[in-house]
Design a protein around this motif. Sequence first.
Motif, PDB file in Angstrom:
ATOM      1  N   ALA A 166      28.731-116.159  26.344  1.00  0.00           N
ATOM      2  CA  ALA A 166      28.577-117.595  26.090  1.00  0.00           C
ATOM      3  C   ALA A 166      29.862-118.335  26.420  1.00  0.00           C
ATOM      4  O   ALA A 166      29.830-119.438  27.000  1.00  0.00           O
ATOM      5  N   ARG A 167      31.003-117.758  26.074  1.00  0.00           N
ATOM      6  CA  ARG A 167      32.289-118.400  26.399  1.00  0.00           C
ATOM      7  C   ARG A 167      32.482-118.491  27.901  1.00  0.00           C
ATOM      8  O   ARG A 167      32.950-119.497  28.424  1.00  0.00           O
ATOM      9  N   TRP A 168      32.157-117.416  28.604  1.00  0.00           N
ATOM     10  CA  TRP A 168      32.316-117.419  30.057  1.00  0.00           C
ATOM     11  C   TRP A 168      31.394-118.450  30.709  1.00  0.00           C
ATOM     12  O   TRP A 168      31.805-119.152  31.628  1.00  0.00           O
ATOM     13  N   ARG A 169      30.179-118.559  30.230  1.00  0.00           N
ATOM     14  CA  ARG A 169      29.233-119.497  30.827  1.00  0.00           C
ATOM     15  C   ARG A 169      29.623-120.937  30.532  1.00  0.00           C
ATOM     16  O   ARG A 169      29.302-121.846  31.303  1.00  0.00           O
ATOM     17  N   ALA A 170      30.294-121.168  29.405  1.00  0.00           N
ATOM     18  CA  ALA A 170      30.715-122.519  29.036  1.00  0.00           C
ATOM     19  C   ALA A 170      32.122-122.853  29.546  1.00  0.00           C
ATOM     20  O   ALA A 170      32.572-123.988  29.408  1.00  0.00           O
ATOM     21  N   LEU A 229      34.896-117.393  35.835  1.00  0.00           N
ATOM     22  CA  LEU A 229      34.266-116.841  34.637  1.00  0.00           C
ATOM     23  C   LEU A 229      32.774-117.169  34.622  1.00  0.00           C
ATOM     24  O   LEU A 229      31.954-116.329  34.236  1.00  0.00           O
ATOM     25  N   ASN A 230      32.417-118.393  35.021  1.00  0.00           N
ATOM     26  CA  ASN A 230      30.993-118.756  35.112  1.00  0.00           C
ATOM     27  C   ASN A 230      30.265-117.793  36.039  1.00  0.00           C
ATOM     28  O   ASN A 230      29.182-117.294  35.719  1.00  0.00           O
ATOM     29  N   ALA A 231      30.854-117.536  37.223  1.00  0.00           N
ATOM     30  CA  ALA A 231      30.222-116.646  38.195  1.00  0.00           C
ATOM     31  C   ALA A 231      30.139-115.226  37.660  1.00  0.00           C
ATOM     32  O   ALA A 231      29.126-114.540  37.845  1.00  0.00           O
ATOM     33  N   GLY A 232      31.187-114.772  36.981  1.00  0.00           N
ATOM     34  CA  GLY A 232      31.177-113.426  36.417  1.00  0.00           C
ATOM     35  C   GLY A 232      30.077-113.253  35.386  1.00  0.00           C
ATOM     36  O   GLY A 232      29.380-112.240  35.367  1.00  0.00           O
ATOM     37  N   ALA A 233      29.902-114.257  34.514  1.00  0.00           N
ATOM     38  CA  ALA A 233      28.834-114.187  33.514  1.00  0.00           C
ATOM     39  C   ALA A 233      27.473-114.170  34.186  1.00  0.00           C
ATOM     40  O   ALA A 233      26.570-113.428  33.774  1.00  0.00           O
ATOM     41  N   LEU A 234      27.302-114.976  35.225  1.00  0.00           N
ATOM     42  CA  LEU A 234      26.021-115.024  35.937  1.00  0.00           C
ATOM     43  C   LEU A 234      25.681-113.668  36.537  1.00  0.00           C
ATOM     44  O   LEU A 234      24.551-113.189  36.435  1.00  0.00           O
ATOM     45  N   VAL A 235      26.663-113.031  37.157  1.00  0.00           N
ATOM     46  CA  VAL A 235      26.439-111.719  37.762  1.00  0.00           C
ATOM     47  C   VAL A 235      26.027-110.705  36.701  1.00  0.00           C
ATOM     48  O   VAL A 235      25.058-109.962  36.870  1.00  0.00           O
ATOM     49  N   LEU A 236      26.750-110.675  35.599  1.00  0.00           N
ATOM     50  CA  LEU A 236      26.460-109.691  34.555  1.00  0.00           C
ATOM     51  C   LEU A 236      25.071-109.913  33.948  1.00  0.00           C
ATOM     52  O   LEU A 236      24.316-108.955  33.737  1.00  0.00           O
ATOM     53  N   VAL A 237      24.730-111.175  33.684  1.00  0.00           N
ATOM     54  CA  VAL A 237      23.433-111.472  33.079  1.00  0.00           C
ATOM     55  C   VAL A 237      22.300-111.191  34.058  1.00  0.00           C
ATOM     56  O   VAL A 237      21.266-110.613  33.692  1.00  0.00           O
ATOM     57  N   LYS A 238      22.469-111.593  35.328  1.00  0.00           N
ATOM     58  CA  LYS A 238      21.417-111.369  36.317  1.00  0.00           C
ATOM     59  C   LYS A 238      21.188-109.881  36.556  1.00  0.00           C
ATOM     60  O   LYS A 238      20.040-109.408  36.565  1.00  0.00           O
TER      61      LYS A 238
END
Length: 203
Positions: free
Chosen positions: A153-157, A163-172
């Motif tokens: 959540a912190r990375w996405r926000a 960090l946004n891209a990293g969170a997206l990759v991990l979640v996807k």
Amino acid sequence: MPPDHPHRLAGADADADALHALTRRGFLKVGIGFSAALACTALVPSLAGCSPADPAPQAGMKWLRPEDVAMFRALLPAIVTELAEAPPPRRASLEQDALRNIDTTCAAMGAGAQAEVRKLFGLLASMPLRWALTGIRHDWSAATPAQVQAFLARWRASRVATLNAGALVLVKLTSVGYYVLPAAWAGSGYPGPNAAVYQALHA
């Protein structure tokens, strides 16, 4: 932080397309800051007079290393909440199948995408950097779903695009790797593809 819901996928073929789309998209740009941080961690064994070879993949995997598998074992119940609630035997089976899907996707990526994803995974495998970037100071095996959800959540926000891209990759990677499994469809409310159409397309 709910993951992408499987109802957004049109069917089995759409699930597979979504899984393999990760090999085509260049949405992960780790950037010079992460690359420099990772290079600094590599200096320690070099200064000690040893340069370890690239770790081998986890047994039974094509690309994921043991530390990657440990990370995804922590990510899966945090992102796929129904998995966290499944009975242990079923959870273990679904988890292993999802890990194989994630491994297959990463192994099918182009060399450039693999290099960028490897930087991200390498950072999250380093305890000091993982602590600094995610707040998780212990091994992935000790991380709770709540801790993993909080860092994602912190990375996405974050205002930092990397960090946004990293969170997206991990979640996807995690969510699609799970929801592409036919065994996961019933729990998610997806009835599966039309049997007659699916059989005709795959005859």
